[in-house]
Design a protein around this motif. Structure first.
Motif, short mmCIF file in Angstrom:
data_model
loop_
_atom_site.label_atom_id
_atom_site.label_comp_id
_atom_site.label_asym_id
_atom_site.label_seq_id
_atom_site.Cartn_x
_atom_site.Cartn_y
_atom_site.Cartn_z
N ILE A 6 1.15 -0.89 0.35
CA ILE A 6 0.13 0.21 -0.13
C ILE A 6 0.59 1.31 -0.06
CG2 ILE A 6 -2.17 -1.24 0.58
CD1 ILE A 6 -1.34 0.45 3.62
N ALA A 7 2.54 1.10 0.53
CA ALA A 7 2.70 2.51 0.47
C ALA A 7 4.69 1.93 0.11
CB ALA A 7 3.44 3.44 1.39
N THR A 27 2.04 9.34 1.39
CA THR A 27 0.93 8.64 1.23
C THR A 27 0.83 7.43 0.80
OG1 THR A 27 0.83 11.18 0.20
CG2 THR A 27 -1.05 9.46 -1.10
N ILE A 28 -0.09 6.83 2.01
CA ILE A 28 -0.25 5.38 1.51
C ILE A 28 -2.05 5.25 0.86
CG2 ILE A 28 -0.83 3.42 3.01
CD1 ILE A 28 0.50 4.65 5.67
N ASN A 29 -1.93 4.49 -0.40
CA ASN A 29 -2.70 4.47 -1.22
C ASN A 29 -3.45 2.28 -0.84
OD1 ASN A 29 -2.49 6.32 -3.00
ND2 ASN A 29 -0.38 5.76 -3.15
N PRO A 31 -5.55 -0.33 -1.86
CA PRO A 31 -6.71 -0.72 -2.02
C PRO A 31 -7.82 -0.95 -2.57
CG PRO A 31 -4.88 -2.61 -2.11
CD PRO A 31 -4.84 -1.82 -0.67
N HIS A 33 -9.80 2.09 -1.20
CA HIS A 33 -9.73 3.06 0.03
C HIS A 33 -9.52 4.57 -0.83
CE1 HIS A 33 -11.82 0.78 3.09
NE2 HIS A 33 -10.66 -0.51 2.44
N PRO A 34 -9.38 5.45 -0.36
CA PRO A 34 -9.06 6.72 -0.52
C PRO A 34 -7.20 7.30 -0.21
CG PRO A 34 -10.92 7.35 0.43
CD PRO A 34 -11.12 5.69 0.66
N PRO A 35 -6.29 7.53 -0.53
CA PRO A 35 -4.99 7.82 -0.06
C PRO A 35 -5.77 7.97 1.06
CG PRO A 35 -5.53 8.84 -2.17
CD PRO A 35 -6.90 8.79 -1.97
N HIS A 37 -3.13 10.39 3.79
CA HIS A 37 -1.57 10.63 3.76
C HIS A 37 -1.55 10.68 5.46
CE1 HIS A 37 -2.29 12.87 0.08
NE2 HIS A 37 -3.93 12.47 0.20
N GLN A 68 -9.88 15.47 2.53
CA GLN A 68 -8.80 14.17 2.60
C GLN A 68 -8.63 13.68 3.67
OE1 GLN A 68 -5.61 16.86 1.15
NE2 GLN A 68 -6.12 16.12 -0.88
N TYR A 154 -10.42 5.05 8.71
CA TYR A 154 -9.42 3.81 9.11
C TYR A 154 -8.90 3.15 10.57
CZ TYR A 154 -7.78 5.04 4.21
OH TYR A 154 -7.63 5.34 2.81
#
Length: 173
Positions: A6-7, A27-29, A31, A33-35, A37, A68, A154
């Motif tokens: 994810i990062a 920034t963690i992405n 799968p 889910h929204p990013p 920060h 965000q 989260y």
């Protein structure tokens, strides 16, 4: 086995930070889910260089936007409320870094969300050896964790991240 794709930290350019590394932003992405920060801050405790906190303020103002998902934490080195110190000479500033974060960004103090009126501290002073007058130690809450309301999802939901629970050393609290 625990794999979290994810990062990525390929090189130094994949992590954003201020010039003197007083703020680091990843920034963690996850799968689906929204990013998310995540920023860590180390504020100027001695207030010796006004450029340090100004640089942090400018970065947060430019990057943290309403809607965000942000978590910002660290050693802010600033007192925002009388509840955050037992020092009778403690300086509570409306112009400090903590005040800026609370008043000018969508970030909220997670401790105050849970304990709006409790006095609790993260720092205890020690008199220096060269001090002629020894004073009683005081305490302050200068370390903070802030979140945007959107980032709270989260904390209350599980993200599928490929964790094998039998092999994982993670503990649920």
């Amino acid at each position: 086995m625990c794999t979290l794709d994810i990062a990525q930290h390929i090189d130094e350019n994949s992590v954003k930070h201020t010039r003197d590394r007083r703020l680091t932003h990843v920034t963690i992405n996850p799968p689906g889910h929204p990013p998310l920060h995540v920023a860590c801050i180390y504020g100027d405790a001695q207030k010796t260089d006004p450029k340090i906190n100004k640089q942090i303020r400018n970065y947060l103002e430019k990057n943290v936007k309403k809607g965000q998902h942000w978590i910002v934490g660290g050693d802010i080195n600033d007192i925002y409320s009388a509840l955050d110190t037992n020092n009778p000479k403690g300086t509570i500033s409306n112009e400090g870094l903590a005040a800026f974060i609370q008043e000018s960004t969508p970030l909220e103090d997670t401790f105050r969300m849970c304990y709006p009126t409790e006095e609790a501290y993260t720092f205890t002073s020690r008199p220096s050896k060269d001090q002629e007058v020894i004073t009683e130690p005081f305490q302050s809450r200068i370390d903070h964790i802030y979140v945007t309301p959107e980032a709270l999802e989260y904390t209350s939901s599980t993200i599928e991240a490929g964790i094998d629970e039998e092999e994982s050393h993670l503990q649920t609290v």
